[in-house]
Write an enzyme that holds these catalytic residues in place. Structure first.
Site, short mmCIF file in Angstrom:
data_model
loop_
_atom_site.label_atom_id
_atom_site.label_comp_id
_atom_site.label_asym_id
_atom_site.label_seq_id
_atom_site.Cartn_x
_atom_site.Cartn_y
_atom_site.Cartn_z
N GLY A 30 0.77 -1.24 0.00
CA GLY A 30 0.00 0.00 0.00
C GLY A 30 0.80 1.29 0.00
N GLY A 31 2.13 1.19 -0.12
CA GLY A 31 2.97 2.40 -0.09
C GLY A 31 2.59 3.41 -1.16
CG ASP A 60 -7.49 -11.86 -11.85
OD1 ASP A 60 -6.55 -11.12 -12.20
OD2 ASP A 60 -7.58 -13.05 -12.20
CG ASP A 112 4.17 -1.24 -8.22
OD1 ASP A 112 5.16 -1.23 -8.97
OD2 ASP A 112 4.26 -1.37 -6.98
CB CYS A 145 10.81 -3.96 -8.14
SG CYS A 145 10.13 -5.47 -7.48
C1 SAM Z 1 4.70 -5.41 -6.64
S1 SAM Z 1 3.41 -5.78 -5.54
C2 SAM Z 1 2.63 -4.23 -5.38
C3 SAM Z 1 3.33 -3.26 -4.44
C4 SAM Z 1 2.49 -2.04 -4.12
N1 SAM Z 1 2.10 -1.32 -5.34
C5 SAM Z 1 3.13 -1.05 -3.18
O1 SAM Z 1 3.68 -0.04 -3.61
O2 SAM Z 1 3.09 -1.29 -1.96
C6 SAM Z 1 2.30 -6.67 -6.55
C7 SAM Z 1 0.96 -7.02 -5.91
O3 SAM Z 1 0.13 -7.58 -6.94
C8 SAM Z 1 -0.79 -8.46 -6.31
N2 SAM Z 1 -1.38 -9.31 -7.39
C9 SAM Z 1 -0.83 -10.40 -7.98
N3 SAM Z 1 -1.64 -10.87 -8.94
C10 SAM Z 1 -2.74 -10.06 -8.94
C11 SAM Z 1 -3.94 -10.03 -9.72
N4 SAM Z 1 -4.16 -10.93 -10.70
N5 SAM Z 1 -4.84 -9.06 -9.47
C12 SAM Z 1 -4.62 -8.15 -8.50
N6 SAM Z 1 -3.51 -8.13 -7.72
C13 SAM Z 1 -2.57 -9.07 -7.95
C14 SAM Z 1 0.06 -9.19 -5.30
O4 SAM Z 1 -0.76 -9.72 -4.26
C15 SAM Z 1 0.99 -8.08 -4.81
O5 SAM Z 1 0.52 -7.53 -3.61
#
Ligand code: SAM
Length: 291
Positions: free
Chosen positions: A109-110, A160, A178, A231
């Site tokens: 959530g940042g 999703d 992201d 990243c």
């Molecule tokens: C790179 S992290 C996001 C970091 C976040 N933007 C932050 O700044 O704190 C990617 C996120 O995508 C979520 N994710 C993975 N597949 C997904 C999907 N099909 N739909 C929605 N979220 C998904 C994961 O649970 C994970 O929390």
């Protein structure tokens, strides 16, 4: 090439980055520098004059190490710690209060927190994540950083991201994608992860990332922008995703090119790598829907 594990990993990334790989690998294994983004709701002030990075519009400080965030008398944590490069996608979104924004992969959530600071409780911020455990972290961060009265424009959802456009179309002014990615820095730090690494992994993740970006292009309004970020080091998850968008969605978007004060341009976007900047890895591309 089908080598797996640590050897395959080295081989894959040295083919991708050539002579740069040894320096890059060393930098990936070095401690991370952090940015502390001040939480204005906490009424905290940095004791010494903070170090500012050019082009970052959030009140912040940069150091090798910060103490853990603390709750102030106002009842909220004083700052949020993140990699400096993680600020760039929110800068790239160029948010103004009143806009409708969705953060498709928001946990922990940042970046959603940063978006909320820009929106100033006006418009709409949808913070989405498919994982229940990770959504719990979004709830906790919002509770720790944002007063309830300032959360009226925020909702947390559980969709999703690859299928979002089945339910909503042309709704948002701005979309932050992201995306989940290979996150090679974490792979290198974890010997078990590294032993399980295989070249197919980045290819599989890229398929999901493209599905998410294609969905994002349908849910953003015509004229609105998507910031795609990862990243990841792997080009398959960065510029190659944008190349595929050119192949599959030609005529529906144009790229917005922007320079930042740290990092380097890539064919379609911008990348921050730790060997030259001490931050990242991080990649972003700005896509504007035109049809
Ligand atoms: C790179 S992290 C996001 C970091 C976040 N933007 C932050 O700044 O704190 C990617 C996120 O995508 C979520 N994710 C993975 N597949 C997904 C999907 N099909 N739909 C929605 N979220 C998904 C994961 O649970 C994970 O929390």
């Amino acid at each position: 090439m089908s080598e797996k594990g640590s050897f395959g990993f080295d081989e894959f990334y040295s083919q991708m980055f050539g002579e740069r790989w040894p320096r890059l690998k060393e930098a990936l294994l070095s401690p991370k520098k952090h940015v502390a983004v001040l939480n204005p709701h906490s009424k905290f002030k940095f004791l010494e004059p903070p170090v500012h990075m050019t082009g970052i519009s959030f009140e912040h400080d940069v150091k090798e190490d910060f103490p853990h965030p603390e709750r102030t008398e106002a009842g909220y944590l004083n700052y949020y710690l993140m990699d400096a490069a993680s600020l760039l996608p929110v800068e790239a979104l160029d948010l103004t209060p009143g806009e409708k924004v969705v953060d498709l992969c928001a946990a922990p959530g940042g970046k959603s927190f940063l978006c909320s600071l820009k929106l100033k409780n006006q418009g709409l911020l949808v913070s989405n994540d498919r994982s229940a455990a990770r959504r719990a972290r979004i709830h906790r961060i919002f509770e720790d950083y944002i007063p309830k009265t300032e959360q009226k424009n925020i909702s947390i959802t559980a969709h999703d991201a690859t299928k979002w456009s089945l339910y909503q179309k042309s709704i948002y002014d701005k979309v932050l994608l992201d995306a989940p990615c290979s996150s090679e820095r974490h792979v290198l730090e974890d010997s078990k992860e590294l032993s399980l690494w295989a070249p197919g992994r980045t290819k599989n993740i890229a398929v999901t990332q493209f599905a998410m970006l294609a969905s994002a292009l349908d849910i953003v309004k015509n004229g609105g922008t998507i910031v795609y970020s990862t990243c990841a080091l792997s080009r398959l998850e960065n510029d190659e995703i944008i190349r595929k968008l050119y192949q599959k969605r030609a005529g529906r978007f144009e790229l917005i090119r922007r320079e930042f004060s740290f990092g380097e341009p890539t064919e379609f976007g911008w990348q921050v790598l730790p060997d030259t900047t001490g931050h990242g890895p991080f990649y972003l591309a700005i896509v504007k829907r035109i049809r």
